[in-house]
Design a protein around this motif. Structure first.
Motif, PDB file in Angstrom:
ATOM      1  N   ILE A  39       0.858  -1.183   0.000  1.00 53.33           N
ATOM      2  CA  ILE A  39       0.000   0.000   0.000  1.00 53.33           C
ATOM      3  C   ILE A  39       0.894   1.233   0.000  1.00 53.33           C
ATOM      4  O   ILE A  39       1.783   1.362   0.842  1.00 53.33           O
ATOM      5  N   GLN A  40       0.640   2.109  -0.952  1.00 53.55           N
ATOM      6  CA  GLN A  40       1.455   3.322  -1.054  1.00 53.55           C
ATOM      7  C   GLN A  40       1.049   4.365  -0.016  1.00 53.55           C
ATOM      8  O   GLN A  40       1.883   4.980   0.609  1.00 53.55           O
ATOM      9  N   ASP A  41      -0.266   4.567   0.157  1.00 55.95           N
ATOM     10  CA  ASP A  41      -0.763   5.612   1.047  1.00 55.95           C
ATOM     11  C   ASP A  41      -1.214   5.016   2.372  1.00 55.95           C
ATOM     12  O   ASP A  41      -2.378   4.682   2.552  1.00 55.95           O
ATOM     13  N   LEU A  42      -0.292   4.895   3.311  1.00 60.88           N
ATOM     14  CA  LEU A  42      -0.631   4.360   4.626  1.00 60.88           C
ATOM     15  C   LEU A  42      -1.316   5.395   5.510  1.00 60.88           C
ATOM     16  O   LEU A  42      -1.922   5.041   6.513  1.00 60.88           O
ATOM     17  N   ASP A  43      -1.246   6.664   5.141  1.00 55.78           N
ATOM     18  CA  ASP A  43      -1.839   7.711   5.970  1.00 55.78           C
ATOM     19  C   ASP A  43      -3.341   7.511   6.149  1.00 55.78           C
ATOM     20  O   ASP A  43      -3.879   7.778   7.218  1.00 55.78           O
ATOM     21  N   PRO A 100      -5.335   6.049  11.091  1.00 57.33           N
ATOM     22  CA  PRO A 100      -6.292   6.247  12.189  1.00 57.33           C
ATOM     23  C   PRO A 100      -6.987   4.955  12.623  1.00 57.33           C
ATOM     24  O   PRO A 100      -7.127   4.695  13.818  1.00 57.33           O
ATOM     25  N   THR A 101      -7.425   4.153  11.675  1.00 57.93           N
ATOM     26  CA  THR A 101      -8.079   2.886  12.019  1.00 57.93           C
ATOM     27  C   THR A 101      -7.100   1.954  12.708  1.00 57.93           C
ATOM     28  O   THR A 101      -7.440   1.320  13.711  1.00 57.93           O
ATOM     29  N   ILE A 102      -5.882   1.862  12.184  1.00 60.16           N
ATOM     30  CA  ILE A 102      -4.885   0.981  12.792  1.00 60.16           C
ATOM     31  C   ILE A 102      -4.574   1.438  14.214  1.00 60.16           C
ATOM     32  O   ILE A 102      -4.562   0.633  15.147  1.00 60.16           O
TER      33      ILE A 102
END
Length: 178
Positions: A125-129, A133-135
């Motif tokens: 996944i490129q966009d972990l941002d 919040p969920t993680i």
């Protein structure tokens, strides 16, 4: 007795039968994956409770979801499959229709909105941002498999997890107690 009878490969035949008429490429890919990763998948299944809710972000064909479902039918699994052509195949399979509590999502965001405390990632996944919040707030156990294992440094630095198990293709992270 179940632990003695049902080894790492116990449900493989059942899963392969579900993929038998889905096309040669899919069948042989799933068969090879289950053979090569049966120990990894068994390790994952042992770490997850029998009635846990799971978000699974994957580029595979749903075989891990089926395995987790067959190992414990009360698990709720919310899956995003990257290949949009595979989603209807998995959604309409016998295991999905008759056994599993499996919900397929059209987008990663849709899967991430589901209530779960375990997340499995086996795609890059490129966009972990957008996931952070969920993680950080909801997930207590984060499992990185295959391509997901490449995300280790980026996830640990930003989410407050500790590494509890690691090998070449599997990393299991647990939320640290604050």
């Amino acid at each position: 007795m179940r632990n003695e009878v049902e080894g790492d490969t116990y449900f493989i035949r059942t899963i392969l039968e579900d993929y038998r008429y889905k096309g040669d490429f899919i069948y042989h890919t799933v068969k090879k994956d289950l053979k090569n990763n049966s120990k990894i998948y068994a390790q994952i299944s042992k770490r997850i409770g029998s009635s846990d809710s799971i978000i699974h972000l994957s580029k595979d064909f749903g075989q891990l979801d089926f395995l987790l479902s067959l190992n414990a039918v009360d698990r709720k699994i919310f899956t995003y499959l990257a290949d949009e052509e595979i989603r209807p195949i998995v959604k309409n399979s016998f295991i999905s229709q008759q056994i599993a509590k499996l919900t397929l999502s059209e987008t990663i965001d849709e899967a991430m909105a589901m209530p779960a405390d375990i997340m499995i990632i086996d795609l890059e996944i490129q966009d972990l941002d957008s996931l952070a919040p969920t993680i950080k707030n909801n997930i207590r156990l984060l499992i990185l498999v295959k391509d997901g294992a490449k995300l280790l440094e980026r996830i640990i630095l930003s989410t407050g997890f500790k590494n509890v198990f690691e090998n070449e293709n599997l990393i299991i992270l647990e939320k640290t107690r604050a």
